[in-house]
Design a protein around this motif. Sequence first.
Motif, short mmCIF file in Angstrom:
data_model
loop_
_atom_site.label_atom_id
_atom_site.label_comp_id
_atom_site.label_asym_id
_atom_site.label_seq_id
_atom_site.Cartn_x
_atom_site.Cartn_y
_atom_site.Cartn_z
N ASN A 142 0.46 4.13 12.93
CA ASN A 142 0.70 3.92 11.50
C ASN A 142 1.23 5.19 10.85
O ASN A 142 0.91 6.30 11.27
CB ASN A 142 -0.59 3.48 10.80
CG ASN A 142 -0.95 2.04 11.13
OD1 ASN A 142 -0.09 1.22 11.39
ND2 ASN A 142 -2.25 1.75 11.15
N TYR A 143 2.02 5.03 9.81
CA TYR A 143 2.65 6.16 9.14
C TYR A 143 2.32 6.11 7.65
O TYR A 143 2.19 5.04 7.06
CB TYR A 143 4.17 6.14 9.36
CG TYR A 143 4.78 4.78 9.15
CD1 TYR A 143 5.30 4.40 7.92
CD2 TYR A 143 4.82 3.87 10.20
CE1 TYR A 143 5.84 3.14 7.73
CE2 TYR A 143 5.36 2.60 10.02
CZ TYR A 143 5.86 2.25 8.78
OH TYR A 143 6.39 0.99 8.59
N HIS A 144 2.16 7.28 7.07
CA HIS A 144 1.81 7.43 5.65
C HIS A 144 2.55 8.66 5.14
O HIS A 144 3.30 9.30 5.89
CB HIS A 144 0.30 7.60 5.48
CG HIS A 144 -0.52 6.56 6.20
ND1 HIS A 144 -0.83 5.35 5.64
CD2 HIS A 144 -1.06 6.56 7.44
CE1 HIS A 144 -1.55 4.63 6.49
NE2 HIS A 144 -1.70 5.35 7.60
N GLN A 145 2.32 9.03 3.90
CA GLN A 145 2.92 10.24 3.37
C GLN A 145 1.84 11.12 2.76
O GLN A 145 0.78 10.65 2.36
CB GLN A 145 4.00 9.94 2.35
CG GLN A 145 3.52 9.52 0.98
CD GLN A 145 3.19 8.04 0.92
OE1 GLN A 145 3.56 7.28 1.81
NE2 GLN A 145 2.48 7.64 -0.12
N THR A 146 2.13 12.41 2.71
CA THR A 146 1.19 13.36 2.12
C THR A 146 1.95 14.56 1.60
O THR A 146 3.12 14.77 1.96
CB THR A 146 0.14 13.81 3.17
OG1 THR A 146 -0.87 14.60 2.52
CG2 THR A 146 0.77 14.63 4.28
N SER A 168 0.80 -1.22 0.00
CA SER A 168 0.00 0.00 0.00
C SER A 168 0.83 1.27 0.00
O SER A 168 1.46 1.63 -0.98
CB SER A 168 -0.95 -0.01 1.18
OG SER A 168 -0.22 -0.02 2.39
N THR A 169 0.89 1.98 1.13
CA THR A 169 1.58 3.27 1.15
C THR A 169 2.63 3.35 2.23
O THR A 169 3.00 4.43 2.65
CB THR A 169 0.55 4.40 1.37
OG1 THR A 169 -0.10 4.17 2.63
CG2 THR A 169 -0.45 4.45 0.26
N MET A 170 3.15 2.22 2.71
CA MET A 170 4.04 2.28 3.86
C MET A 170 5.32 1.48 3.63
O MET A 170 5.33 0.51 2.89
CB MET A 170 3.33 1.76 5.12
CG MET A 170 2.15 2.61 5.53
SD MET A 170 1.51 2.16 7.15
CE MET A 170 0.94 0.50 6.85
N PHE A 193 6.48 12.12 5.32
CA PHE A 193 5.76 11.16 6.12
C PHE A 193 5.10 11.84 7.32
O PHE A 193 5.63 12.82 7.86
CB PHE A 193 6.70 10.07 6.63
CG PHE A 193 7.05 9.04 5.59
CD1 PHE A 193 6.17 8.00 5.30
CD2 PHE A 193 8.25 9.11 4.90
CE1 PHE A 193 6.49 7.05 4.35
CE2 PHE A 193 8.57 8.16 3.95
CZ PHE A 193 7.69 7.13 3.67
#
Length: 220
Positions: free
Chosen positions: A201-205, A40-42, A193
């Motif tokens: 949980n960690y994601h980016q934007t 996914s995104t991690m 991040f």
Amino acid sequence: MESIQKIFRKQYPIFLLFGMIFFAGTSFAEGLYPDSPPGSTMYTMEQLYDLARLRKGHIPKIEPSDTIGAPWPVPRFIDNNNGTITDRVTGLVWLKDVGCFSSGATSFFNAIAVIDLLQHGDCGLSDNSVPGDWRMPNLLELISLVDYGYSSPALPNKTGNGQSANDDPFIGVAANGSYWTGTRYKGPSPSYFYLNIGDGNYHQTIMTSSMLFWPVRGGH
């Protein structure tokens, strides 16, 4: 006067060393920001620890106290009675009153600007800090606070044997808030991040998104 060939032969080890450093540095830099994360995104935790070892060797790989590895010190967090909290696991010094900023959730660059101006007298600080002493934590540093045995927030208490609650040890943490980190993600547009304190949980934007922020000192 020596010929170019003789000079090169004498200096060859130096040329080779600089060449190795240059190409290794280039490979490391590219490895820090992969084009796409696994799944996914991690990133996986192992990849994050690998990147942290390249960028900030002071961040240890932390094992939960009930698995292989040294248990957390007790108490884990020390209140310095000056508006700061020291994490004895990493040695990092965190702002105690996390919710003191009137800007609240804001863009990445605005968060950086606010942090750069943070000093003694702000946010309950009496630590003699001056503008520039505080900074944005990187992703591994912020993750180091997380205890995945808890949620909303996924943070331990002062002693490290329970969940953070009732201003123990931090004040004003948004139980399910998302916090910026200074770790860049390489994607189609510049992004960074962030970490959700509710579940760890960690994601980016993108940098114009609105996130909370949590200043830190030390670690350099």
